[in-house]
Design an enzyme around this catalytic site. Structure first.
Site, PDB file in Angstrom:
ATOM      1  N   ASN A   1      -8.544  -2.407  -2.668  1.00 28.28           N
ATOM      2  CA  ASN A   1      -9.925  -2.099  -2.307  1.00 28.28           C
ATOM      3  C   ASN A   1     -10.226  -0.603  -2.381  1.00 28.28           C
ATOM      4  OD1 ASN A   1      -8.189  -2.058   0.128  1.00 28.28           O
ATOM      5  ND2 ASN A   1     -10.053  -1.380   1.152  1.00 28.28           N
ATOM      6  N   HIS A   2      -9.196   0.240  -2.353  1.00 23.34           N
ATOM      7  CA  HIS A   2      -9.426   1.683  -2.470  1.00 23.34           C
ATOM      8  C   HIS A   2      -9.505   2.143  -3.918  1.00 23.34           C
ATOM      9  CE1 HIS A   2      -9.190   3.376   1.687  1.00 23.34           C
ATOM     10  NE2 HIS A   2      -8.757   2.138   1.909  1.00 23.34           N
TER      11      HIS A   2
ATOM     12  N   ASP B   1       0.831  -1.208   0.000  1.00 22.71           N
ATOM     13  CA  ASP B   1       0.000   0.000   0.000  1.00 22.71           C
ATOM     14  C   ASP B   1       0.867   1.262   0.000  1.00 22.71           C
ATOM     15  OD1 ASP B   1      -1.824  -2.014   0.475  1.00 22.71           O
ATOM     16  OD2 ASP B   1      -2.997  -0.850   1.907  1.00 22.71           O
TER      17      ASP B   1
ATOM     18  N   ARG C   1     -13.154  -5.375  10.252  1.00 24.12           N
ATOM     19  CA  ARG C   1     -13.474  -4.304   9.300  1.00 24.12           C
ATOM     20  C   ARG C   1     -14.982  -4.134   9.135  1.00 24.12           C
ATOM     21  NH1 ARG C   1      -9.021  -2.809   6.002  1.00 24.12           N
ATOM     22  NH2 ARG C   1      -7.255  -4.229   6.161  1.00 24.12           N
TER      23      ARG C   1
ATOM     24  N   HIS D   1      -2.718  -4.541   2.033  1.00 20.93           N
ATOM     25  CA  HIS D   1      -4.021  -4.294   2.650  1.00 20.93           C
ATOM     26  C   HIS D   1      -3.989  -3.965   4.142  1.00 20.93           C
ATOM     27  CE1 HIS D   1      -8.306  -4.206   2.684  1.00 20.93           C
ATOM     28  NE2 HIS D   1      -8.500  -5.358   3.288  1.00 20.93           N
TER      29      HIS D   1
ATOM     30  N   HIS E   1      -4.085  -8.150  -3.416  1.00 20.34           N
ATOM     31  CA  HIS E   1      -4.188  -7.055  -2.456  1.00 20.34           C
ATOM     32  C   HIS E   1      -4.633  -7.537  -1.084  1.00 20.34           C
ATOM     33  CE1 HIS E   1      -4.611  -3.046  -0.861  1.00 20.34           C
ATOM     34  NE2 HIS E   1      -5.812  -3.367  -0.428  1.00 20.34           N
TER      35      HIS E   1
ATOM     36  N   HIS F   1      -1.053   4.550  -0.561  1.00 16.03           N
ATOM     37  CA  HIS F   1      -2.052   5.476   0.005  1.00 16.03           C
ATOM     38  C   HIS F   1      -1.663   6.940  -0.145  1.00 16.03           C
ATOM     39  CE1 HIS F   1      -5.186   2.932   1.482  1.00 16.03           C
ATOM     40  NE2 HIS F   1      -4.320   2.129   2.091  1.00 16.03           N
TER      41      HIS F   1
ATOM     42  N   ASP G   1      -6.104   7.667  -1.565  1.00 21.69           N
ATOM     43  CA  ASP G   1      -6.772   7.832  -0.261  1.00 21.69           C
ATOM     44  C   ASP G   1      -5.767   7.959   0.883  1.00 21.69           C
ATOM     45  OD1 ASP G   1      -9.321   7.875  -1.257  1.00 21.69           O
ATOM     46  OD2 ASP G   1      -9.767   5.779  -0.799  1.00 21.69           O
ATOM     47  N   ARG G   2      -6.226   8.650   1.921  1.00 18.83           N
ATOM     48  CA  ARG G   2      -5.520   8.802   3.186  1.00 18.83           C
ATOM     49  C   ARG G   2      -4.355   9.797   3.111  1.00 18.83           C
ATOM     50  NH1 ARG G   2      -8.813   7.150   7.199  1.00 18.83           N
ATOM     51  NH2 ARG G   2      -9.430   4.974   7.020  1.00 18.83           N
TER      52      ARG G   2
ATOM     53  N   ASP H   1      -4.115   0.044  -3.660  1.00 20.34           N
ATOM     54  CA  ASP H   1      -4.277   1.123  -2.684  1.00 20.34           C
ATOM     55  C   ASP H   1      -3.274   2.241  -2.957  1.00 20.34           C
ATOM     56  OD1 ASP H   1      -6.370  -0.216  -1.597  1.00 20.34           O
ATOM     57  OD2 ASP H   1      -5.593  -0.273   0.455  1.00 20.34           O
TER      58      ASP H   1
END
Length: 882
Positions: free
Chosen positions: A651-652, A585, A755, A783, A704, A587, A622-623, A619
């Site tokens: 998943n993002h 990831d 989650r 992930h 992922h 991000h 995001d973030r 991923d």
């Protein structure tokens, strides 16, 4: 039987007996000469051409030996590699003047000479060509129009990309130089072009070495600056397809500064020998023989990886190291062999010929040279032991590096993470319900019984097959060296890692691995090249002022279209060959991506893309604060290197997720509302085409999330058709992108995932069964944030990988990548979180904007707690339960 290591130590050198008919045919003692390898012709085999140099010495400054200019010569000698015989050549035509400290380069079966210094002072900058194409050897002086580099000595020159004659640095008699010039040998009339390369430019220097790699990168190594200080750095110079040139600082820790040394490429390995330090003191000990492996960005001596700089002595008198205590010698390579001739040792001129073999080949045989090449007179002072001892990849206990302290964890940060709900389940639950509704016949399958006959047994394989194996040491950028140029790289035993305690258990498999080639998809007006030129700056990238993004929505659309054309023709499960660098990831933490590129190599022909593939596990957005930079650079790299850069989906990479966790907000804030919403929508359309998994040598599967409850075979993933959205996907897609391993190896079976509802964790028994059924040896997944950047599970059959450091500004975790070598040996490489900035927020408003613009979002939707840390009891009124 385990496979041999991919990175090999520097080789041993030995004396090689050579012959000549008359005394005139013998080159004799000399220094400051050149040695150039020339390809075979119809009448001759491969040859080494020795030209010029000083044949006498006198006292130098400070008592150090120096060249006596009246001993400089312009005689030329040829060494036949097959017969080991020296011959003096007497070509027709006007020869160049006597000279030393000049430069030479091979252009096919010709050798070009330029510059130097002789009895009359500086030689002109004329180009002299020795044509060896047929038996009528002849000198030619090349007519070059316009201004050229000018007279100079102590410079370097080589042929780049089989076309451009490049000369760099030197001394013009007034000052030490840092300029670079190129001459296109395919374009008449010949004209020198002064280059203005971008990137990290080397400082002025003389007595460096310059050698061109086969794929077109010119590497400048070492030298002496204007103050007389020896240098230890190395820089790569490369011409991009748009005609622009760029300097790049080579990574790794050089064993010693040096100048008046010799260096030559064999494949991707630059072999460096000898040289001196300030005051003419010879480079001694292990540093006398070194290799820069440009495919991994590491320096090696004869003991293996160099992790610290300094002249390390050798306990016993080592003939090979003692032989290379010299300077002003010359080196050339033919095939896998490196030849070195002459030089200066103290106040003695040398006339010996030494040979070594690239260690990769040396380790395959007891003796790297044919019997006919062995010295016939062992008592001769030129002779040495002709047998090379094979190298071991395992360091001795005395070679183990000092272990740095690791990852001081802030208790408050951990408590914040522990208290945070798994907010990503805000949308996961809704997506899960959509998936259930869309599947009339759910693909959920019960786990096979451990005694089921349908489960295939693992094949034993033959002894010569490569097994997946995690290297016993990880490569770590030392915490105290973060931010220093070059960094301080150490090896650390895996048992030192906070969340690690087990070794991998390899099994034996080998399957064929077909590959498919894709044509590069052109982007309008070289858009992807513009992006790479702007963003791929591992050493000096800086966030944009006021956070304005440099692309508009039209350019984003064109970029996505070009990348989409590649993705839509790729299989859902990529088939890759080692070596591969695997990233977890990111991000939107673009700074961490640049740091990983800087420390461990980056995807460019000036980096290591020629020798290793790149795989990113999703991923990307995001973030973090720079999701736009992260995804646009990766897409541009995919367009530039479609067969070498690989992206799979996380998943993002779904509109329902990245609408809430930062990417949509970033697009709007940095591109304006209309352009931002349009760009965000277009990116998400592209995400639906991303591949979903990758197989490396059909022994390692990369994904992922995980295998969840439903995935029992690779074929289930392959059957997923793209483009695919999360709400239209099946349980297989949900498990692939969202599931996690259980807390530890003691928790087996399937368990609810913190989650959110509908998501599961899977135990080590599921991993073992999946690998056995599919004849796999390892699962690499991302992930989850893990403290050490990587973490093993199921007794090493699964590795979780996370590349972003200090996730969401609170986790204080390290970031890591995994380098899967050609022999399927896996080496973790880590970076630490950066320390806080020195300046205060009040004095750096741009920094305030950078660091705080998403704080509120991350507080409202906190990240999933770091793996291995306490998980909170989810409040049913929280975002995890909508």
């Amino acid at each position: 039987m385990g496979s041999k290591p991919r990175v090999y130590p520097a080789p041993d050198y030995r004396y090689l007996e050579s012959y000549w008919d008359t005394d005139e045919d013998a080159p004799g003692p000399r220094c400051g000469h050149t040695l150039t390898a020339v390809a075979a012709t119809k009448t001759h085999g491969p040859r080494l051409i020795l030209f010029g140099g000083a044949t006498a010495i006198g006292g130098g400054n400070g008592g150090a030996a120096g060249i006596r200019l009246d001993g400089v010569t312009n005689c030329i000698h040829s060494y036949d590699v097959l017969t080991r015989k020296w011959t003096r050549l007497r070509p027709a035509g006007e020869p160049p003047s006597p000279r030393a400290a000049h430069a030479a380069a091979a252009v096919g079966t010709m050798v070009v000479f330029q510059g130097g210094i002789g009895p009359a002072g500086h030689s002109t900058d004329d180009l002299y060509v020795l044509d060896l194409t047929n038996d009528k050897f002849k000198w030619h002086r090349v007519v070059v129009q316009g201004q050229g580099p000018g007279p100079r000595y102590g410079h370097v020159m080589d042929l780049v990309a089989q076309r451009y004659l490049v000369t760099v640095s030197g001394n013009d008699g007034k000052r030490v130089l840092s300029d670079a010039w190129a001459l296109d040998t395919a374009q008449k009339p010949y004209v020198w072009q002064r280059l203005n390369p971008e990137g990290d430019r080397p400082t002025a220097r003389m007595y460096a070495t310059g050698s061109a790699r086969a794929d077109g990168m010119f590497l400048l190594c070492g030298g002496r600056d204007a103050s007389g200080t020896p240098l230890a750095d190395a820089y790569g110079l490369l011409m991009h397809r748009n005609g622009l040139w760029e300097w790049t600082l080579a990574p790794g820790v050089s064993p010693s500064p040096r100048y008046q040394h010799a260096a030559v490429f064999v494949g991707n390995r630059l072999h460096v020998t000898g040289g001196v330090l300030r005051g003419g003191r010879a480079v001694e000990g292990d540093a006398a023989i070194a290799v820069l492996d440009t495919s991994y960005g590491v320096w090696l001596d004869r003991n293996g990886l160099v992790t610290s700089r300094g002249n390390k002595g050798h306990s016993d008198l080592d003939p090979s190291l003692e032989a290379m205590r010299r300077c002003r010698h010359a080196a050339a390579s033919v095939g896998v062999r490196i030849y070195a001739y002459g030089g200066l040792k103290g106040d003695t001129l040398l006339d010996d010929l030494l040979v070594a073999e690239n260690s990769q080949y040396q380790s395959d045989v007891t003796s790297p040279v044919s019997p006919s090449e062995r010295p016939l007179m062992p008592s001769s002072p030129r002779s040495n032991d002709t047998n090379f001892a094979p190298f071991s990849s395992t360091s001795s206990p005395d070679d183990r590096p000092e272990t740095p302290s690791f990852f001081g964890i802030n208790r408050n940060s951990l408590e914040k993470l522990a208290e945070a709900s798994a907010a990503e389940a805000e949308v996961a639950n809704a997506v899960w319900q959509s998936a259930q509704a869309a599947s009339a016949t759910p693909e959920e399958a019960s786990l096979s019984d451990g005694n089921s006959q349908s489960v295939e047994t693992i094949s034993e394989g033959s002894d010569n097959e490569a097994d997946v194996r995690l290297h016993s040491r990880a490569v770590v950028v030392a915490k105290e060296a973060v931010g220093n140029l070059g960094g301080m790289v150490r090896q650390l035993s895996l048992d030192q890692f906070e969340n690690e305690s087990r070794r991998m258990l390899p099994s034996h498999n080998d399957l064929s691995n077909p590959t498919k080639k894709f044509a590069r998809q052109r982007s309008p007006q070289g858009l992807h090249k513009k992006i790479i030129s702007t963003l791929l700056r591992p050493r000096n990238w800086k966030p944009p002022v006021n956070r304005k993004f440099f692309l508009d929505s039209y350019e984003v659309g064109e970029l996505c279209y070009a990348a989409e054309q590649i993705f839509m023709h790729e299989p859902t499960v990529l088939q890759l060959k080692a070596p591969v660098k695997v990233f977890g990831d990111l991000h939107g933490q673009f700074g961490d991506l640049m740091r990983l590129f800087d420390e461990y190599g980056f995807p460019s022909t000036a980096g290591d893309i020629t020798y290793i593939d790149y795989l990113f596990l999703g991923d990307y957005v995001d973030r973090g604060q720079h999701s736009l930079e992260t995804i646009t650079l990766l897409l541009a790299l995919k367009i530039e290197y479609p067969d070498n850069v690989h992206l799979i989906r996380g998943n993002h990479e779904a509109a329902d997720i990245n609408a809430l966790f930062g990417f949509r907000i970033e697009c709007i804030e940095r591109m304006g509302e209309n352009d931002g919403i349009w760009a965000w929508t277009r990116f998400n359309q592209l995400f639906n085409y991303l591949p979903l998994a990758a197989l490396i040598e059909k022994k390692i599967i990369c994904m992922h999330g995980g295998i969840g409850r439903s995935i029992n075979s690779v074929e289930q993933i392959e059957k997923l058709e793209r483009p695919i959205t999360m709400d239209a996907g099946s349980i297989v897609l949900m498990d692939l992108l969202w599931s996690d391993p259980t807390e530890n190896d003691s928790v087996e079976g399937l368990r609810p995932n913190a989650r959110g509802p509908g998501l599961v964790t899977f135990g080590p028994d599921r991993v073992t069964e999946f690998c056995k059924r599919n004849k796999l040896q390892l699962i690499i997944r991302a992930h989850e944030c893990v403290m050490d950047g990587f973490e093993r599970f199921a007794q090493g059959q699964l590795i979780t990988l996370f590349s972003a450091t200090n996730y969401c500004g609170t986790a204080n975790n390290a970031g890591a990548i995994l380098v899967v070598g050609r022999g399927l040996v896996i080496v973790p490489k880590l970076i630490h979180p950066l320390p806080p900035p020195l300046q205060s927020p009040e004095t750096s408003p741009e920094r305030v904007m950078e660091e705080t613009w998403m704080q509120e979002l991350n507080i409202q939707r906190p990240p999933t707690p770091t793996r291995g840390r306490p998980q909170p009891d989810l409040d049913r009124s929280s975002l995890a339960y909508i």
